[in-house]
Design a protein around this motif. Sequence first.
Motif, short mmCIF file in Angstrom:
data_model
loop_
_atom_site.label_atom_id
_atom_site.label_comp_id
_atom_site.label_asym_id
_atom_site.label_seq_id
_atom_site.Cartn_x
_atom_site.Cartn_y
_atom_site.Cartn_z
N SER A 54 0.85 -1.18 0.00
CA SER A 54 0.00 0.00 0.00
C SER A 54 0.89 1.24 0.00
CB SER A 54 -0.88 0.02 1.25
OG SER A 54 -1.78 -1.06 1.25
N ALA A 55 0.39 2.30 -0.58
CA ALA A 55 1.18 3.53 -0.68
C ALA A 55 0.32 4.74 -0.36
CB ALA A 55 1.77 3.67 -2.08
N LEU A 56 0.99 5.80 0.09
CA LEU A 56 0.29 7.02 0.50
C LEU A 56 0.94 8.23 -0.15
CD1 LEU A 56 0.22 6.29 4.34
CD2 LEU A 56 -1.53 5.68 2.66
N ASP A 128 -4.23 -0.51 -6.51
CA ASP A 128 -5.56 -0.52 -5.90
C ASP A 128 -5.52 -0.23 -4.42
OD1 ASP A 128 -6.85 -1.20 -8.33
OD2 ASP A 128 -6.28 -3.29 -8.05
N ARG A 129 -4.33 0.09 -3.90
CA ARG A 129 -4.20 0.36 -2.47
C ARG A 129 -3.40 1.64 -2.26
NH1 ARG A 129 -3.13 -5.54 -1.90
NH2 ARG A 129 -0.93 -5.05 -1.52
N ALA A 150 -11.26 8.33 -8.02
CA ALA A 150 -11.50 7.05 -7.36
C ALA A 150 -10.22 6.27 -7.12
CB ALA A 150 -12.48 6.21 -8.19
N ALA A 151 -9.10 6.71 -7.71
CA ALA A 151 -7.83 6.03 -7.49
C ALA A 151 -7.34 6.22 -6.06
CB ALA A 151 -6.77 6.53 -8.48
N ILE A 152 -7.82 7.24 -5.38
CA ILE A 152 -7.52 7.45 -3.96
C ILE A 152 -8.52 6.63 -3.17
CG2 ILE A 152 -7.25 9.12 -2.10
CD1 ILE A 152 -6.75 11.26 -4.26
N LYS A 153 -8.06 5.56 -2.56
CA LYS A 153 -8.98 4.57 -1.98
C LYS A 153 -9.33 4.86 -0.52
CE LYS A 153 -8.94 2.15 -5.77
NZ LYS A 153 -10.12 2.15 -6.66
N HIS A 255 -16.58 9.46 -0.64
CA HIS A 255 -17.13 8.17 -0.26
C HIS A 255 -16.08 7.18 0.24
CE1 HIS A 255 -20.85 9.60 -1.93
NE2 HIS A 255 -20.30 9.78 -3.11
N GLN A 256 -14.82 7.57 0.20
CA GLN A 256 -13.76 6.70 0.70
C GLN A 256 -13.76 6.66 2.23
OE1 GLN A 256 -13.49 9.09 -1.60
NE2 GLN A 256 -11.88 8.68 -3.11
#
Length: 326
Positions: A54-56, A128-129, A150-153, A255-256
């Motif tokens: 996962s990445a931020l 996806d993360r 939406a790529a920002i989950k 909505h995330q």
Amino acid sequence: MLKILKLAAATAVALASNAFAASRVERVTFASHGEQIAGDLYLPEDLDPAKPRSALVVTGAWMTVKEQMPARYAREMADRGFVALTFDFRGWGESGGARRQYEDPGAKIADIEAAVAYLATRPEISKDRIGGLGICASSGYMVTAAAKDAAIKSVALVAPWLHDAEVVEQTYGGKDGVARLEAAGDGAEAAYRSTGKQTFLPAASLTDDRAVMFKVPYYTESDRGMIPAWRNEADPAFWRGWLTFDAIQAARRLHQPFLMVHSEAAAIPQGARKFYARLTGQKQQLWLDKVTQFDFYDRAVPVKAASDAVAAHFRATLGGVGEAGQ
């Protein structure tokens, strides 16, 4: 109703430690609207390229560069198993852009989207993360980007500065105070359009009352935010764009999964509460006691409390941080 968590932070004034767990930093570049963006990618020491993490994307306060509070939180996230990207927005620090030191909400939102797209190309990252961590003013940019990308989950905010027209008037001296700032900004913008030359004021000062941030800590302290990588200047033409930017409007479109870490002693908590109340999705909030806005940037106790909460949030909503981060 979700429970509001509170942590005591009586020792929040403790100095931030420079001792971090093992992680490494890779200098990276990527493009945003035709300009080169300079970034630092923080990589956990136990990263296995065969097991994408996962990445931020980690962004900081207004008028700042990646080496200030974004670097502190990116390192904290890497120490907890996440890949973390900080970067200089266009016109700031080492990134490109002809117009310098100009706080442009629209451009910064677009740069966040470009950073997310860049992370998705990295082989050690699961596309996806990818989550977003916004600190102070960039919180508004982060939630606005997430509301349309939406790529920002998943999203987390620390000491978020979130305002709309009502909060702006409360913060900047009512309608008259806002009008004065807008007029000053409009004058600087008109001069720029006429001459092609920018006007600069100090971004922060203890002695010059023309400074955008007058008599504030952190930016005026050499052992904190007043670092060589930071240019202590601001183009006052930014005022109208900043004052009319509405971060709170993004709440109903977000909505995330969402986490907010804040304090009543930090900046405009009323804006944070207003934003949080309008969220309709999965949400959680953590309020720390007696932590100032600037202490959230680098003081050991609140940074650790915020980082632990943020990491737990992203671990639960993104996963994929490897054994060290579980």
